[in-house]
Design a protein around this motif. Structure first.
Motif, PDB file in Angstrom:
ATOM      1  N   ASN A 141       0.982  -1.045  -0.056  1.00  0.00           N
ATOM      2  CA  ASN A 141       0.045  -0.123  -0.031  1.00  0.00           C
ATOM      3  C   ASN A 141       0.818   1.088  -0.020  1.00  0.00           C
ATOM      4  O   ASN A 141       2.060   1.236   0.281  1.00  0.00           O
ATOM      5  N   ALA A 142       0.135   2.129  -0.429  1.00  0.00           N
ATOM      6  CA  ALA A 142       0.998   3.630  -0.391  1.00  0.00           C
ATOM      7  C   ALA A 142       0.882   4.032   1.133  1.00  0.00           C
ATOM      8  O   ALA A 142      -0.258   3.549   1.640  1.00  0.00           O
ATOM      9  N   VAL A 143       1.534   4.823   1.776  1.00  0.00           N
ATOM     10  CA  VAL A 143       1.370   5.492   3.232  1.00  0.00           C
ATOM     11  C   VAL A 143       1.448   6.950   3.168  1.00  0.00           C
ATOM     12  O   VAL A 143       2.482   7.392   2.520  1.00  0.00           O
ATOM     13  N   LEU A 144       0.755   7.471   3.985  1.00  0.00           N
ATOM     14  CA  LEU A 144       1.161   8.963   4.225  1.00  0.00           C
ATOM     15  C   LEU A 144       1.090   9.226   5.708  1.00  0.00           C
ATOM     16  O   LEU A 144       0.258   8.800   6.335  1.00  0.00           O
ATOM     17  N   VAL A 145       2.135   9.794   6.356  1.00  0.00           N
ATOM     18  CA  VAL A 145       2.341  10.088   7.891  1.00  0.00           C
ATOM     19  C   VAL A 145       2.029  11.662   7.829  1.00  0.00           C
ATOM     20  O   VAL A 145       2.810  12.418   7.225  1.00  0.00           O
ATOM     21  N   LEU A 146       0.900  11.899   8.640  1.00  0.00           N
ATOM     22  CA  LEU A 146       0.639  13.424   8.671  1.00  0.00           C
ATOM     23  C   LEU A 146       0.606  13.590  10.224  1.00  0.00           C
ATOM     24  O   LEU A 146      -0.216  13.397  11.076  1.00  0.00           O
ATOM     25  N   ASP A 147       1.619  14.298  10.341  1.00  0.00           N
ATOM     26  CA  ASP A 147       2.037  14.347  11.885  1.00  0.00           C
ATOM     27  C   ASP A 147       2.184  16.046  12.127  1.00  0.00           C
ATOM     28  O   ASP A 147       2.144  16.901  11.388  1.00  0.00           O
ATOM     29  N   GLY A 148       2.350  16.300  13.256  1.00  0.00           N
ATOM     30  CA  GLY A 148       2.791  17.564  13.967  1.00  0.00           C
ATOM     31  C   GLY A 148       4.393  17.687  13.692  1.00  0.00           C
ATOM     32  O   GLY A 148       4.757  18.523  12.761  1.00  0.00           O
ATOM     33  N   ARG A 149       4.948  16.777  14.478  1.00  0.00           N
ATOM     34  CA  ARG A 149       6.594  16.885  13.908  1.00  0.00           C
ATOM     35  C   ARG A 149       7.065  15.370  14.518  1.00  0.00           C
ATOM     36  O   ARG A 149       6.667  14.523  15.444  1.00  0.00           O
ATOM     37  N   GLY A 150       8.280  15.088  14.047  1.00  0.00           N
ATOM     38  CA  GLY A 150       9.044  14.137  14.504  1.00  0.00           C
ATOM     39  C   GLY A 150      10.328  14.719  14.598  1.00  0.00           C
ATOM     40  O   GLY A 150      10.138  15.616  15.213  1.00  0.00           O
ATOM     41  N   GLU A 151      11.556  13.759  14.761  1.00  0.00           N
ATOM     42  CA  GLU A 151      12.784  14.348  14.726  1.00  0.00           C
ATOM     43  C   GLU A 151      13.050  15.858  14.162  1.00  0.00           C
ATOM     44  O   GLU A 151      13.501  16.632  14.793  1.00  0.00           O
ATOM     45  N   ALA A 152      12.996  15.890  12.810  1.00  0.00           N
ATOM     46  CA  ALA A 152      13.210  16.989  12.107  1.00  0.00           C
ATOM     47  C   ALA A 152      12.159  17.065  10.825  1.00  0.00           C
ATOM     48  O   ALA A 152      12.309  18.046  10.080  1.00  0.00           O
ATOM     49  N   HIS A 153      11.110  16.384  10.989  1.00  0.00           N
ATOM     50  CA  HIS A 153      10.365  16.366   9.677  1.00  0.00           C
ATOM     51  C   HIS A 153       8.783  16.350  10.328  1.00  0.00           C
ATOM     52  O   HIS A 153       8.377  16.090  11.574  1.00  0.00           O
ATOM     53  N   SER A 154       7.892  16.938   9.324  1.00  0.00           N
ATOM     54  CA  SER A 154       6.567  16.711   9.778  1.00  0.00           C
ATOM     55  C   SER A 154       5.560  15.937   9.042  1.00  0.00           C
ATOM     56  O   SER A 154       4.502  15.628   9.545  1.00  0.00           O
ATOM     57  N   HIS A 155       6.151  15.322   7.995  1.00  0.00           N
ATOM     58  CA  HIS A 155       5.443  14.244   7.317  1.00  0.00           C
ATOM     59  C   HIS A 155       6.089  13.558   6.555  1.00  0.00           C
ATOM     60  O   HIS A 155       7.434  13.582   6.428  1.00  0.00           O
ATOM     61  N   SER A 172      10.525  18.727   5.986  1.00  0.00           N
ATOM     62  CA  SER A 172      11.461  19.094   6.929  1.00  0.00           C
ATOM     63  C   SER A 172      10.634  20.364   7.780  1.00  0.00           C
ATOM     64  O   SER A 172       9.830  21.120   7.165  1.00  0.00           O
ATOM     65  N   LEU A 173      10.738  20.228   8.957  1.00  0.00           N
ATOM     66  CA  LEU A 173      10.370  21.323  10.034  1.00  0.00           C
ATOM     67  C   LEU A 173      11.219  22.669   9.578  1.00  0.00           C
ATOM     68  O   LEU A 173      12.229  22.558   8.886  1.00  0.00           O
TER      69      LEU A 173
END
Ligand code: FE2
Length: 547
Positions: A141-155, A172-173
């Motif tokens: 499947n295709a995947v999209l991660v839609l987040d506030g923030r991780g280590e240095a990225h947001s999605h 990137s943030l």
């Protein structure tokens, strides 16, 4: 192979256990500690671990910490950049990074016998991605991660092929759709990283009249990214404090940001589809709990199916990290079996709690019939059955139920829960009857992560669950997956002609969902609920005759 997953870094601390590729247990720490969201997402709380839920996962599977092959921690401090480099200028990140680096030692202390060398850091958005792409029933499947923030990225945008993640894009943030929505949540007087769903509810009361301005400030790029400029929300509506009355301007601002978010997410989904051509899109990250946006992605992107992880917020990264590491260790992982992955009690254990409470209870022939009778008489029922849910939604394990046919029941339910009156409550519907009543959103919809249109002829019949805009966030009940809930709603339909009941989470305002039988009794004891259906037993409320 035994892999324990841990989410601890921001909020919603949780633990999950994968044994021989199967998800055997997953739970959020708040259900044990009774502190909503487990902790606040502050830098100085980053060391706090989901100790109780982790210990329970091990006990549930009957294994000791020294028998674990790995512990998967859903954040990798080595991938963090400096507060200046992220552009967020959050000095707390220095502390966050240090605490994350020390997590193996903290874990070894929390789980005696664990070798700290067995702790593996998993990139936050890889953990989110795995919680969707490896947990979904549809492989590849295709995947999209839609987040506030991780280590240095947001999605993150990518795809799973044969259980392996190929990353296609990341943003990137400081650009972050999730942080933008959190900022708006804060601006509207709600709790950041917690109350975003209230903004989504408020949006349905407004008109997106600021959309033109926002289109400049929030936009997609041609390489699968999304840019967000810093927005001064006071230009559109004044800042609100907690409990302040909101105005049309606030609702219009919520509607505008919500609509822009939807447009950008649809564009991102189209981009991923253009890259992969996949049939199925899976999604996780806190923004993937936005069921209005999810519905537009399904309707307007070329994907035929969209599957969203029911614990799409950070809690789900415990499960994703464990699945990801199990794969790294050569295990062939299986999709998650459903959301009922938390604690459960057998009949004897429940009866013991009732006896200890010295409360009158009955064991009817069929608890489903008694509940249906009470609901048909317009009573409110606390429903405690099976293993508790992983994720923020009540999905028929720990629910508060009511008759959907009375408009006043919305206010009544919100009063029982002590929460804002603009908040909608949702319907559970028999799967086979859902297409007669609900359209637009997907059917089946087992995790309440999409919105549906209520057929005009049904809006008058189920006013409690029909939102102001004629929609409902439904959960379909499959007779094979949830036989008891299905039997209860079918019994309600026999009495009323309505194959729908009102379902909201079993808790009172500001508290985590009920998890154990004692929580259930405490909730029942303090709220005007008519019947508690707990395992095969029922407890009835005797109404006081005092005014
Ligand atoms: Fe996250």
């Amino acid at each position: 192979m035994k892999v324990l997953g841990i989410n601890a870094i921001y909020h919603d601390p949780a633990a999950a256990l994968v044994v021989d590729g199967k998800v055997v247990a997953a739970a959020e720490e708040e259900r044990f500690s009774r502190r909503k969201h487990g902790k606040r997402p502050l830098p100085w709380s980053a060391w706090e671990l989901p100790e109780l839920s982790a210990a329970w996962c091990l006990a549930e599977a009957g294994i000791r910490a020294d028998e674990l092959d790995a512990v998967a921690y859903s954040f990798d401090p080595a991938l963090m950049t400096t507060p200046e480099e992220t552009g967020l200028f959050d000095d707390g990140d220095v502390m966050r990074k240090r605490y994350a680096e020390m997590a193996p030692d903290f874990l070894a202390h929390a789980l005696p016998g664990l070798d700290p060398a067995k702790v593996r850091f998993v990139k936050h958005h890889v953990a989110h991605a795995a919680s969707a792409g490896l947990a979904a029933p549809q492989r590849d499947n295709a995947v999209l991660v839609l987040d506030g923030r991780g280590e240095a990225h947001s999605h993150l945008a990518g795809r799973y092929v044969d259980g392996r993640l190929e990353v296609l894009a990341g943003q990137s943030l400081p650009h972050s759709l999730g942080l933008l929505y959190e900022d708006l949540t804060d601006h509207l007087g709600f709790l950041r990283s917690s109350d975003e769903f209230k903004v989504m509810a408020m949006a349905s009361y407004g008109k997106p009249r600021f959309l033109g301005d926002l289109s400049e400030l929030v936009r997609v790029t041609c390489d699968g990214g999304a840019r967000t400029e810093k927005i001064d929300f006071t230009e559109f509506a004044p800042r609100l404090g907690k409990g302040d009355q909101w105005t049309e301007d606030h609702a219009d601002l919520a509607a505008s940001v919500q609509q822009r978010l939807e447009e950008v997410l649809v564009d991102l989904a189209r981009w991923v589809h253009g890259q992969t051509g996949d049939r199925v899109l899976t999604m996780a990250g806190g923004t993937a709990l936005n069921c209005v946006a999810n519905t537009r992605i399904l309707a307007e992107s070329p994907f035929e199916e969209v599957w969203v992880q029911p614990a799409a917020g950070d809690a789900g990264t415990a499960l994703g990290a464990a699945l990801h590491v199990a794969r790294e260790l050569g295990e062939d992982t299986e999709p998650m079996p459903g959301a009922a992955l938390g604690r459960g009690w057998n009949d004897d254990e429940i009866e013991k709690v009732l006896r200890t409470a010295a409360i009158e209870y009955e064991r009817p022939d069929d608890v489903a019939e008694v509940v249906a009778e009470t609901l048909a008489d317009n009573g409110i029922v606390a429903w405690f059955q099976g293993r508790s849910e992983y994720g923020p939604r009540a999905l028929g394990q720990r629910s508060l139920l009511a008759h959907p046919g009375f408009e006043a029941n919305l206010e009544r339910m919100n009063d029982v829960k002590g929460r804002e009156q603009f908040r909608p409550v949702a319907p559970m519907v028999l799967l086979e009857k859902a297409p007669e009543i609900f359209s637009r959103g997907p059917i089946p919809s087992p995790y309440m992560l999409f919105v549906h249109d209520v057929a005009p002829e049904w809006r008058e019949r189920i006013p409690t669950v029909t939102h102001v805009d004629g929609t409902a966030r439904i959960q379909t009940i499959d007779p094979e997956a949830s036989p008891l809930v299905h039997r209860m709603i079918a019994a309600f339909e026999r009495r009323t002609g309505i194959p729908v009941v009102v379902n909201t989470s079993l808790n009172t305002a500001g508290r985590p969902m009920v998890d154990d039988p004692r929580d259930a009794l405490e909730c029942f004891g303090s709220a005007p609920v008519d019947l508690l259906a707990i395992g095969p037993f029922v407890v009835r409320r005797r109404r006081s005759t005092l005014a």
